[in-house]
Write an enzyme that holds these catalytic residues in place. Structure first.
Site, PDB file in Angstrom:
ATOM      1  N   LYS A  21       0.845  -1.204   0.000  1.00  0.00           N
ATOM      2  CA  LYS A  21       0.000   0.000   0.000  1.00  0.00           C
ATOM      3  C   LYS A  21       0.883   1.258   0.000  1.00  0.00           C
ATOM      4  CE  LYS A  21      -3.300   0.123   3.115  1.00  0.00           C
ATOM      5  NZ  LYS A  21      -4.125  -0.263   4.265  1.00  0.00           N
ATOM      6  N   LYS A  23       3.917   1.521  -1.074  1.00  0.00           N
ATOM      7  CA  LYS A  23       4.636   1.646  -2.347  1.00  0.00           C
ATOM      8  C   LYS A  23       3.739   2.196  -3.459  1.00  0.00           C
ATOM      9  CE  LYS A  23       8.332  -1.500  -1.346  1.00  0.00           C
ATOM     10  NZ  LYS A  23       9.098  -2.670  -1.727  1.00  0.00           N
ATOM     11  N   VAL A  47      -6.150  -8.198   4.531  1.00  0.00           N
ATOM     12  CA  VAL A  47      -5.747  -9.589   4.700  1.00  0.00           C
ATOM     13  C   VAL A  47      -7.054 -10.365   4.779  1.00  0.00           C
ATOM     14  CG1 VAL A  47      -4.658 -11.237   6.271  1.00  0.00           C
ATOM     15  CG2 VAL A  47      -3.588  -9.014   5.872  1.00  0.00           C
ATOM     16  N   SER A  52     -13.114 -16.434   5.604  1.00  0.00           N
ATOM     17  CA  SER A  52     -13.059 -16.448   4.148  1.00  0.00           C
ATOM     18  C   SER A  52     -11.986 -17.424   3.642  1.00  0.00           C
ATOM     19  CB  SER A  52     -12.808 -15.013   3.671  1.00  0.00           C
ATOM     20  OG  SER A  52     -12.752 -14.948   2.310  1.00  0.00           O
ATOM     21  N   ASP A  73      -4.514 -15.343  -2.490  1.00  0.00           N
ATOM     22  CA  ASP A  73      -4.970 -13.965  -2.253  1.00  0.00           C
ATOM     23  C   ASP A  73      -5.217 -13.682  -0.768  1.00  0.00           C
ATOM     24  OD1 ASP A  73      -7.222 -15.534  -2.062  1.00  0.00           O
ATOM     25  OD2 ASP A  73      -8.551 -14.067  -3.006  1.00  0.00           O
ATOM     26  N   HIS A 123      -5.848  -9.206 -12.585  1.00  0.00           N
ATOM     27  CA  HIS A 123      -5.230  -9.775 -11.383  1.00  0.00           C
ATOM     28  C   HIS A 123      -3.771 -10.143 -11.639  1.00  0.00           C
ATOM     29  CE1 HIS A 123      -9.250 -11.305  -9.438  1.00  0.00           C
ATOM     30  NE2 HIS A 123      -9.304 -10.047  -9.788  1.00  0.00           N
ATOM     31  N   GLU A 142      -2.041 -11.063  -3.989  1.00  0.00           N
ATOM     32  CA  GLU A 142      -2.747 -10.776  -5.246  1.00  0.00           C
ATOM     33  C   GLU A 142      -3.006  -9.274  -5.373  1.00  0.00           C
ATOM     34  OE1 GLU A 142      -6.190 -13.144  -7.273  1.00  0.00           O
ATOM     35  OE2 GLU A 142      -7.136 -11.589  -6.052  1.00  0.00           O
ATOM     36  N   THR A 155     -18.109  -4.600  -5.958  1.00  0.00           N
ATOM     37  CA  THR A 155     -18.449  -4.440  -4.539  1.00  0.00           C
ATOM     38  C   THR A 155     -19.912  -4.816  -4.292  1.00  0.00           C
ATOM     39  OG1 THR A 155     -16.882  -2.625  -4.525  1.00  0.00           O
ATOM     40  CG2 THR A 155     -18.298  -2.799  -2.608  1.00  0.00           C
ATOM     41  N   ILE A 156     -20.787  -4.340  -5.180  1.00  0.00           N
ATOM     42  CA  ILE A 156     -22.214  -4.647  -5.032  1.00  0.00           C
ATOM     43  C   ILE A 156     -22.446  -6.163  -5.206  1.00  0.00           C
ATOM     44  CG2 ILE A 156     -24.538  -4.261  -6.046  1.00  0.00           C
ATOM     45  CD1 ILE A 156     -23.489  -1.663  -4.931  1.00  0.00           C
TER      46      ILE A 156
HETATM   47  P1  0O2 Z   1     -12.679 -11.798  -1.261  1.00  0.00           P
HETATM   48  O1  0O2 Z   1     -13.661 -11.599  -0.176  1.00  0.00           O
HETATM   49  O2  0O2 Z   1     -12.589 -10.631  -2.175  1.00  0.00           O
HETATM   50  O3  0O2 Z   1     -11.345 -12.237  -0.763  1.00  0.00           O
HETATM   51  P2  0O2 Z   1     -12.343 -18.120  -7.809  1.00  0.00           P
HETATM   52  O4  0O2 Z   1     -12.164 -19.586  -7.787  1.00  0.00           O
HETATM   53  O5  0O2 Z   1     -12.541 -17.551  -9.190  1.00  0.00           O
HETATM   54  O6  0O2 Z   1     -13.398 -17.641  -6.834  1.00  0.00           O
HETATM   55  P3  0O2 Z   1      -9.476 -17.736  -7.487  1.00  0.00           P
HETATM   56  O7  0O2 Z   1      -9.272 -18.797  -8.516  1.00  0.00           O
HETATM   57  O8  0O2 Z   1      -8.799 -17.919  -6.189  1.00  0.00           O
HETATM   58  O9  0O2 Z   1     -11.040 -17.458  -7.222  1.00  0.00           O
HETATM   59  O10 0O2 Z   1      -8.878 -16.449  -8.018  1.00  0.00           O
HETATM   60  P4  0O2 Z   1      -9.474 -15.223  -8.750  1.00  0.00           P
HETATM   61  O11 0O2 Z   1     -10.336 -15.614  -9.892  1.00  0.00           O
HETATM   62  O12 0O2 Z   1      -8.281 -14.403  -9.015  1.00  0.00           O
HETATM   63  O13 0O2 Z   1     -10.446 -14.535  -7.656  1.00  0.00           O
HETATM   64  C1  0O2 Z   1      -9.958 -14.050  -6.472  1.00  0.00           C
HETATM   65  C2  0O2 Z   1     -10.681 -12.793  -6.055  1.00  0.00           C
HETATM   66  O14 0O2 Z   1     -11.114 -12.046  -7.195  1.00  0.00           O
HETATM   67  C3  0O2 Z   1     -11.959 -13.027  -5.292  1.00  0.00           C
HETATM   68  O15 0O2 Z   1     -11.680 -13.303  -3.968  1.00  0.00           O
HETATM   69  C4  0O2 Z   1     -12.667 -11.698  -5.484  1.00  0.00           C
HETATM   70  O16 0O2 Z   1     -12.060 -10.679  -4.717  1.00  0.00           O
HETATM   71  C5  0O2 Z   1     -12.363 -11.416  -6.927  1.00  0.00           C
HETATM   72  N1  0O2 Z   1     -13.388 -12.023  -7.784  1.00  0.00           N
HETATM   73  C6  0O2 Z   1     -13.226 -13.047  -8.648  1.00  0.00           C
HETATM   74  N2  0O2 Z   1     -14.364 -13.326  -9.277  1.00  0.00           N
HETATM   75  C7  0O2 Z   1     -15.292 -12.448  -8.826  1.00  0.00           C
HETATM   76  C8  0O2 Z   1     -16.684 -12.224  -9.138  1.00  0.00           C
HETATM   77  O17 0O2 Z   1     -17.315 -12.898  -9.956  1.00  0.00           O
HETATM   78  N3  0O2 Z   1     -17.297 -11.220  -8.454  1.00  0.00           N
HETATM   79  C9  0O2 Z   1     -16.654 -10.445  -7.528  1.00  0.00           C
HETATM   80  N4  0O2 Z   1     -17.347  -9.483  -6.920  1.00  0.00           N
HETATM   81  N5  0O2 Z   1     -15.347 -10.643  -7.231  1.00  0.00           N
HETATM   82  C10 0O2 Z   1     -14.680 -11.632  -7.862  1.00  0.00           C
HETATM   83  P5  0O2 Z   1     -12.741 -14.048  -3.041  1.00  0.00           P
HETATM   84  O18 0O2 Z   1     -12.007 -15.066  -2.270  1.00  0.00           O
HETATM   85  O19 0O2 Z   1     -13.885 -14.543  -3.855  1.00  0.00           O
HETATM   86  O20 0O2 Z   1     -13.335 -12.964  -2.114  1.00  0.00           O
END
Ligand code: 0O2
Length: 268
Positions: A21, A23, A47, A52, A73, A123, A142, A155-156
């Site tokens: 953050k 940086k 974090v 989660s 992530d 990402h 991530e 967000t929504i």
């Molecule tokens: P949080 O609460 O943000 O930490 P996946 O299997 O696709 O769910 P993967 O393979 O670990 O996740 O990686 P990816 O695709 O990079 O997604 C990781 C994060 O991207 C998610 O974390 C969300 O923050 C965001 N993201 C991915 N897909 C979506 C989506 O369809 N809608 C929204 N709003 N965010 C998304 P987490 O763990 O889901 O949640």
């Protein structure tokens, strides 16, 4: 059964988020200092909560003892941009650092390859070294890069997913899809007026800096000129400021500088 000391295990992730953050906010400040448009509008970081992490581990069948190597992530930083073009710039700024203070592991372009949900974002998974009292630790994290509009939608949608426990009703999903496309259209429309918006931003910055200079010059005059004269200048400044003509404000500032120099010569 594996018992995890969560507080201890998550500590390095907190450090990664804080360092990243700082940086990225540093880059934003550099642009501000140069008075040019910053591709970084704002920076957020978090974090992942323990709940989660456990939920993701369950969804992806990751054994609890592997959550820290498999979930990438846990440390997450989000960079928000004004325009879609800024995302590319931020990505190239991150690439410049590859092999320097971070290592890129993989990237996922969900802008080109929009997710089924309608989700758009860029990402980048990185490995980031931190120095602990036990020595160097390489931590995965991530970085999500997206526009204000993409972030608004995500967000929504994220809170709706939470509300419906991951099973958003079909009808709502469709409407969210329409919203995602509307947000993307908004981004594209903004791109078409980008130059004009950047120009407007430049004028606002120019005016702010000029006003700061004028106030500084007036402040300096207080020490060397007669109070009636400074009061007169102050009044003139307020009138010109209200008029809003930047050329007149420039002329006024030049006049103040000449006055300040004259007084300095007189009193030296
Ligand atoms: P949080 O609460 O943000 O930490 P996946 O299997 O696709 O769910 P993967 O393979 O670990 O996740 O990686 P990816 O695709 O990079 O997604 C990781 C994060 O991207 C998610 O974390 C969300 O923050 C965001 N993201 C991915 N897909 C979506 C989506 O369809 N809608 C929204 N709003 N965010 C998304 P987490 O763990 O889901 O949640």
């Amino acid at each position: 059964m594996t018992v995890i000391n969560w507080k201890e295990r998550l500590l390095p992730y907190e450090q990664v988020v804080e360092e990243l953050k700082i940086k990225f906010k540093g880059i934003q400040k550099e642009y501000k200092n140069l008075q040019i448009h910053s591709p970084i509008e704002s920076v957020e970081g978090r974090v992942k909560s323990i709940a989660s992490i456990l939920e993701k581990a369950d969804k992806k069948n990751i054994p609890i003892e592997h959550v820290f190597d498999k979930i990438e992530d846990i440390a997450g930083v989000r960079i928000i941009c004004r325009f879609v073009e800024d995302i590319e710039k931020v990505v190239s700024l991150i690439y410049q650092r590859d092999g320097e203070d971070l290592t890129i592991i993989e990237e996922e372009d969900y802008i080109k390859n929009t997710k089924k949900s309608g989700y758009r974002s860029y990402h980048i998974t990185i490995s980031y070294p931190i120095m602990t009292i036990e020595g160097r630790k390489d931590i995965k994290g991530e970085i999500q890069i997206r526009t204000l509009a993409m972030n608004f939608w995500a967000t929504i949608e994220h809170s709706l997913r939470y509300k419906y426990n991951g099973n958003i009703p079909e009808e709502l999903k469709e409407r969210l899809h329409v919203c995602a496309e509307a947000a993307f259209k908004l981004d594209n429309e903004m791109t078409t007026i980008r130059d004009e918006l950047l120009e407007a931003q430049k004028i606002v910055n120019l005016k702010n800096n000029l006003v700061n200079e004028i106030l500084e010059n007036l402040q300096n005059l207080y020490y060397i000129a007669k109070i009636e004269k400074v009061t007169q200048f102050n009044r003139e400044f307020i009138n010109l400021y209200n008029e809003g003509n930047i050329d007149k404000l420039f002329d006024f500032n030049r006049q103040l500088e000449v006055m300040t120099n004259l007084y300095k010569v007189r009193y030296n």
